[in-house]
Design a protein around this motif. Structure first.
Motif, PDB file in Angstrom:
ATOM      1  N   SER A   1      -4.515   0.408  -9.734  1.00 23.01           N
ATOM      2  CA  SER A   1      -5.249   1.417  -8.953  1.00 23.01           C
ATOM      3  C   SER A   1      -4.321   2.198  -8.021  1.00 23.01           C
ATOM      4  CB  SER A   1      -6.367   0.748  -8.166  1.00 23.01           C
ATOM      5  OG  SER A   1      -5.828  -0.233  -7.327  1.00 23.01           O
ATOM      6  N   ILE A   2      -3.126   1.655  -7.690  1.00 29.74           N
ATOM      7  CA  ILE A   2      -2.254   2.324  -6.714  1.00 29.74           C
ATOM      8  C   ILE A   2      -1.776   3.683  -7.246  1.00 29.74           C
ATOM      9  CG2 ILE A   2       0.101   1.508  -7.283  1.00 29.74           C
ATOM     10  CD1 ILE A   2       0.418   0.771  -4.267  1.00 29.74           C
ATOM     11  N   ASN A   3      -1.637   3.808  -8.566  1.00 29.13           N
ATOM     12  CA  ASN A   3      -1.142   5.077  -9.133  1.00 29.13           C
ATOM     13  C   ASN A   3      -2.137   5.689 -10.124  1.00 29.13           C
ATOM     14  OD1 ASN A   3      -0.802   3.139 -11.040  1.00 29.13           O
ATOM     15  ND2 ASN A   3       1.409   3.315 -11.223  1.00 29.13           N
ATOM     16  N   GLU A   4      -3.410   5.332  -9.952  1.00 28.99           N
ATOM     17  CA  GLU A   4      -4.436   5.785 -10.905  1.00 28.99           C
ATOM     18  C   GLU A   4      -4.543   7.305 -10.983  1.00 28.99           C
ATOM     19  OE1 GLU A   4      -8.115   3.716 -10.516  1.00 28.99           O
ATOM     20  OE2 GLU A   4      -9.054   4.838 -12.164  1.00 28.99           O
TER      21      GLU A   4
ATOM     22  N   PRO B   1      15.015   7.105  -4.422  1.00 29.58           N
ATOM     23  CA  PRO B   1      14.382   7.894  -3.361  1.00 29.58           C
ATOM     24  C   PRO B   1      13.156   8.626  -3.921  1.00 29.58           C
ATOM     25  CG  PRO B   1      16.734   8.396  -3.550  1.00 29.58           C
ATOM     26  CD  PRO B   1      16.364   7.601  -4.762  1.00 29.58           C
ATOM     27  N   TRP B   2      12.186   8.971  -3.071  1.00 29.33           N
ATOM     28  CA  TRP B   2      10.937   9.562  -3.574  1.00 29.33           C
ATOM     29  C   TRP B   2      10.353  10.515  -2.532  1.00 29.33           C
ATOM     30  CZ3 TRP B   2       6.145   6.100  -5.262  1.00 29.33           C
ATOM     31  CH2 TRP B   2       5.394   6.795  -6.201  1.00 29.33           C
ATOM     32  N   THR B   3      10.472  11.805  -2.840  1.00 27.63           N
ATOM     33  CA  THR B   3       9.917  12.841  -1.957  1.00 27.63           C
ATOM     34  C   THR B   3       8.425  12.584  -1.720  1.00 27.63           C
ATOM     35  OG1 THR B   3      11.522  14.508  -2.614  1.00 27.63           O
ATOM     36  CG2 THR B   3       9.391  15.331  -1.862  1.00 27.63           C
TER      37      THR B   3
ATOM     38  N   ASN C   1       7.711   6.712   3.776  1.00 23.62           N
ATOM     39  CA  ASN C   1       7.268   5.451   4.398  1.00 23.62           C
ATOM     40  C   ASN C   1       7.332   4.311   3.370  1.00 23.62           C
ATOM     41  OD1 ASN C   1       5.177   6.630   2.930  1.00 23.62           O
ATOM     42  ND2 ASN C   1       3.632   6.404   4.545  1.00 23.62           N
ATOM     43  N   TYR C   2       6.896   4.619   2.157  1.00 24.06           N
ATOM     44  CA  TYR C   2       6.885   3.606   1.089  1.00 24.06           C
ATOM     45  C   TYR C   2       8.304   3.204   0.693  1.00 24.06           C
ATOM     46  CZ  TYR C   2       5.425   1.400  -3.322  1.00 24.06           C
ATOM     47  OH  TYR C   2       5.203   0.515  -4.358  1.00 24.06           O
ATOM     48  N   THR C   3       9.186   4.199   0.475  1.00 20.91           N
ATOM     49  CA  THR C   3      10.567   3.872   0.072  1.00 20.91           C
ATOM     50  C   THR C   3      11.294   3.117   1.188  1.00 20.91           C
ATOM     51  OG1 THR C   3      11.293   6.063   0.784  1.00 20.91           O
ATOM     52  CG2 THR C   3      10.824   5.789  -1.560  1.00 20.91           C
TER      53      THR C   3
ATOM     54  N   GLY D   1      12.990   0.750 -17.916  1.00 23.09           N
ATOM     55  CA  GLY D   1      14.217   1.553 -17.856  1.00 23.09           C
ATOM     56  C   GLY D   1      14.161   2.708 -16.861  1.00 23.09           C
ATOM     57  N   MET D   2      13.157   2.701 -15.977  1.00 24.90           N
ATOM     58  CA  MET D   2      13.022   3.820 -15.022  1.00 24.90           C
ATOM     59  C   MET D   2      14.261   4.001 -14.138  1.00 24.90           C
ATOM     60  SD  MET D   2       9.707   4.314 -12.625  1.00 24.90           S
ATOM     61  CE  MET D   2       8.712   5.739 -12.992  1.00 24.90           C
ATOM     62  N   THR D   3      14.986   2.920 -13.908  1.00 22.33           N
ATOM     63  CA  THR D   3      16.168   3.007 -13.041  1.00 22.33           C
ATOM     64  C   THR D   3      17.440   3.343 -13.834  1.00 22.33           C
ATOM     65  OG1 THR D   3      16.113   0.585 -13.155  1.00 22.33           O
ATOM     66  CG2 THR D   3      15.489   1.591 -11.075  1.00 22.33           C
TER      67      THR D   3
ATOM     68  N   SER E   1       8.556  -5.964  -5.024  1.00 17.64           N
ATOM     69  CA  SER E   1       9.130  -4.767  -4.425  1.00 17.64           C
ATOM     70  C   SER E   1       8.733  -3.574  -5.281  1.00 17.64           C
ATOM     71  CB  SER E   1      10.651  -4.960  -4.334  1.00 17.64           C
ATOM     72  OG  SER E   1      11.261  -3.821  -3.824  1.00 17.64           O
ATOM     73  N   SER E   2       9.699  -2.736  -5.646  1.00 22.26           N
ATOM     74  CA  SER E   2       9.424  -1.537  -6.440  1.00 22.26           C
ATOM     75  C   SER E   2      10.752  -0.933  -6.870  1.00 22.26           C
ATOM     76  CB  SER E   2       8.687  -0.518  -5.567  1.00 22.26           C
ATOM     77  OG  SER E   2       8.721   0.770  -6.161  1.00 22.26           O
ATOM     78  N   VAL E   3      10.710  -0.131  -7.935  1.00 24.03           N
ATOM     79  CA  VAL E   3      11.907   0.655  -8.261  1.00 24.03           C
ATOM     80  C   VAL E   3      12.328   1.495  -7.064  1.00 24.03           C
ATOM     81  CG1 VAL E   3      11.629   0.805 -10.769  1.00 24.03           C
ATOM     82  CG2 VAL E   3      10.451   2.472  -9.303  1.00 24.03           C
ATOM     83  N   HIS E   4      11.371   1.745  -6.156  1.00 25.31           N
ATOM     84  CA  HIS E   4      11.676   2.578  -4.982  1.00 25.31           C
ATOM     85  C   HIS E   4      12.358   1.809  -3.863  1.00 25.31           C
ATOM     86  CE1 HIS E   4       9.926   5.897  -6.996  1.00 25.31           C
ATOM     87  NE2 HIS E   4       8.842   5.199  -7.250  1.00 25.31           N
ATOM     88  N   GLU E   5      12.858   0.604  -4.162  1.00 22.76           N
ATOM     89  CA  GLU E   5      13.826   0.008  -3.233  1.00 22.76           C
ATOM     90  C   GLU E   5      15.181   0.658  -3.513  1.00 22.76           C
ATOM     91  OE1 GLU E   5      13.872  -4.336  -4.103  1.00 22.76           O
ATOM     92  OE2 GLU E   5      15.859  -4.027  -4.953  1.00 22.76           O
TER      93      GLU E   5
ATOM     94  N   ILE F   1       0.839  -1.205   0.000  1.00 21.79           N
ATOM     95  CA  ILE F   1       0.000   0.000   0.000  1.00 21.79           C
ATOM     96  C   ILE F   1       0.869   1.248   0.000  1.00 21.79           C
ATOM     97  CG2 ILE F   1      -1.976  -1.056   1.181  1.00 21.79           C
ATOM     98  CD1 ILE F   1      -0.964   0.344   3.780  1.00 21.79           C
ATOM     99  N   GLN F   2       0.272   2.359  -0.369  1.00 22.58           N
ATOM    100  CA  GLN F   2       0.909   3.674  -0.270  1.00 22.58           C
ATOM    101  C   GLN F   2       0.048   4.571   0.607  1.00 22.58           C
ATOM    102  OE1 GLN F   2       2.414   3.904  -4.885  1.00 22.58           O
ATOM    103  NE2 GLN F   2       2.093   5.866  -3.862  1.00 22.58           N
ATOM    104  N   LYS F   3       0.672   5.353   1.467  1.00 15.34           N
ATOM    105  CA  LYS F   3      -0.016   6.420   2.213  1.00 15.34           C
ATOM    106  C   LYS F   3       0.926   7.607   2.125  1.00 15.34           C
ATOM    107  CE  LYS F   3      -3.524   4.197   4.220  1.00 15.34           C
ATOM    108  NZ  LYS F   3      -4.896   4.507   3.820  1.00 15.34           N
TER     109      LYS F   3
ATOM    110  N   PRO G   1       8.821  -3.634  -9.939  1.00 17.11           N
ATOM    111  CA  PRO G   1       8.096  -2.993 -11.029  1.00 17.11           C
ATOM    112  C   PRO G   1       8.333  -1.481 -11.012  1.00 17.11           C
ATOM    113  CG  PRO G   1       6.621  -4.337  -9.660  1.00 17.11           C
ATOM    114  CD  PRO G   1       7.905  -4.155  -8.906  1.00 17.11           C
ATOM    115  N   GLY G   2       8.258  -0.887 -12.189  1.00 14.52           N
ATOM    116  CA  GLY G   2       8.238   0.575 -12.279  1.00 14.52           C
ATOM    117  C   GLY G   2       6.791   1.037 -12.210  1.00 14.52           C
ATOM    118  N   ALA G   3       6.428   1.960 -13.080  1.00 15.19           N
ATOM    119  CA  ALA G   3       5.054   2.485 -13.065  1.00 15.19           C
ATOM    120  C   ALA G   3       4.142   1.552 -13.862  1.00 15.19           C
ATOM    121  CB  ALA G   3       5.033   3.882 -13.660  1.00 15.19           C
ATOM    122  N   VAL G   4       3.501   0.671 -13.150  1.00 15.58           N
ATOM    123  CA  VAL G   4       2.569  -0.271 -13.765  1.00 15.58           C
ATOM    124  C   VAL G   4       1.164   0.281 -13.539  1.00 15.58           C
ATOM    125  CG1 VAL G   4       1.694  -2.634 -13.685  1.00 15.58           C
ATOM    126  CG2 VAL G   4       4.141  -2.200 -13.383  1.00 15.58           C
TER     127      VAL G   4
END
Ligand code: BGC
Length: 274
Positions: free
Chosen positions: A209-212, A166-168, A172-174, A264-266, A159-163, A103-105, A203-206
């Motif tokens: 609903s998490i990034n809708e 970094p993400w302003t 909590n998610y990173t 290629g996001m990374t 996991s995520s590219v955010h392992e 999840i993301q908050k 995954p990158g930006a898939v």
């Protein structure tokens, strides 16, 4: 039968049993269905979307395998215990765990509530710890059955590219994904001698609903595409194909690594202009 359709006839997970957490939608759903298509019996974990989970189960059963929906909040030790009891009761044993629930908050660090910090860590990190521990104990108990697989079991974390990135406004998610990376590597090292393989997919930006709110807004979508050299959003299927490969014995020598499926996001796309 042409060569392509013959290839799809080879069921790479035939006779295996898999549990996919957070599988009522998005990436988890695509993975659960893909594993069923490859011949695995699949347990579809969900937290609240019972009807959607049951639809996923019906879709999987059309491939001639067994499937069941199993409710559990992965951050609850009691509910995870009950989920594993149910899955092992139904399937007899387990071969593959896909720790996908996440999840993301989001919010600025300076204003973040401890509640929003904690719940993200609870689901994304502790949830995977709890599920992986139950799965690995079952893998160890059963051990290798050579006719089944050269492996005693496989654990795959989503996991995520955010392992890595970094993400302003997402600390909590990173933190949860960075933590998941070291957790994955540590238990991969610890369990390899038991023939248990542990890996992650980042995954990158898939498009789920998490990034809708990002991909459904034309302006934000364009900004997001600037971060993806492949110039397209990912599809849940892009992740499911990697998960099937990691669950299969084709990847038998792959331990403790993260496979980035991110268009290629990374690759530091900001440097693409030279
Ligand atoms: C997040 C998405 C985001 C993507 C790329 C994922 O882990 O859940 O919201 O679009 O990373 O930044």
């Amino acid at each position: 039968m042409n060569q392509k359709s013959r290839l799809f006839e080879i069921k790479r997970l035939k006779g295996l049993s898999a549990l996919v957490t957070g599988a009522s939608s998005g990436i988890g759903k695509a993975i659960a269905v893909a594993m069923g298509r490859e011949g695995a019996n699949v347990a579809v974990n969900y937290r609240s979307s019972k009807d959607k989970a049951n639809e996923v189960v019906e879709e999987i059963k059309r491939h001639g395998v067994n499937a069941l929906a199993v409710k559990a909040d992965v951050s609850s030790p009691e509910q995870v215990q009950a989920m594993f009891d149910k899955v092992l009761d139904e399937f007899g044993t387990l071969d593959v765990l896909v720790g996908n629930s996440g999840i993301q908050k989001d919010g600025p660090f300076l204003e973040m509530s401890t509640k929003d910090w904690q719940i993200v860590l609870d689901v994304n990190l502790t949830g995977n710890y709890l599920c992986a521990q139950h799965a690995a104990r079952e893998f160890k108990r059963r051990g290798v059955i050579p006719e089944r697989s050269p492996s005693a079991g496989k654990i795959i974390f989503i996991s995520s590219v955010h392992e890595l990135i970094p993400w302003t406004d997402h600390c909590n998610y990173t933190a949860s994904k960075g933590g998941l990376m070291m957790f994955m590597k540590s238990i991969a090292q610890e369990l390899a001698h038991l023939k248990i393989r542990v890996n992650s997919i980042a995954p990158g930006a898939v498009k789920t609903s998490i990034n809708e709110q990002v991909w459904s807004d034309p302006g934000k979508r364009k900004e997001l595409l600037n971060l993806i050299p492949a110039d397209r959003l990912g599809d849940p299927q892009d992740i499911a194909t990697v998960a099937v490969w990691l669950a299969s014995d084709e990847s038998d020598y792959v331990h403790g690594t993260t496979i980035f499926a991110d268009g290629g996001m990374t690759l530091y796309p900001g440097f693409a202009g030279g």
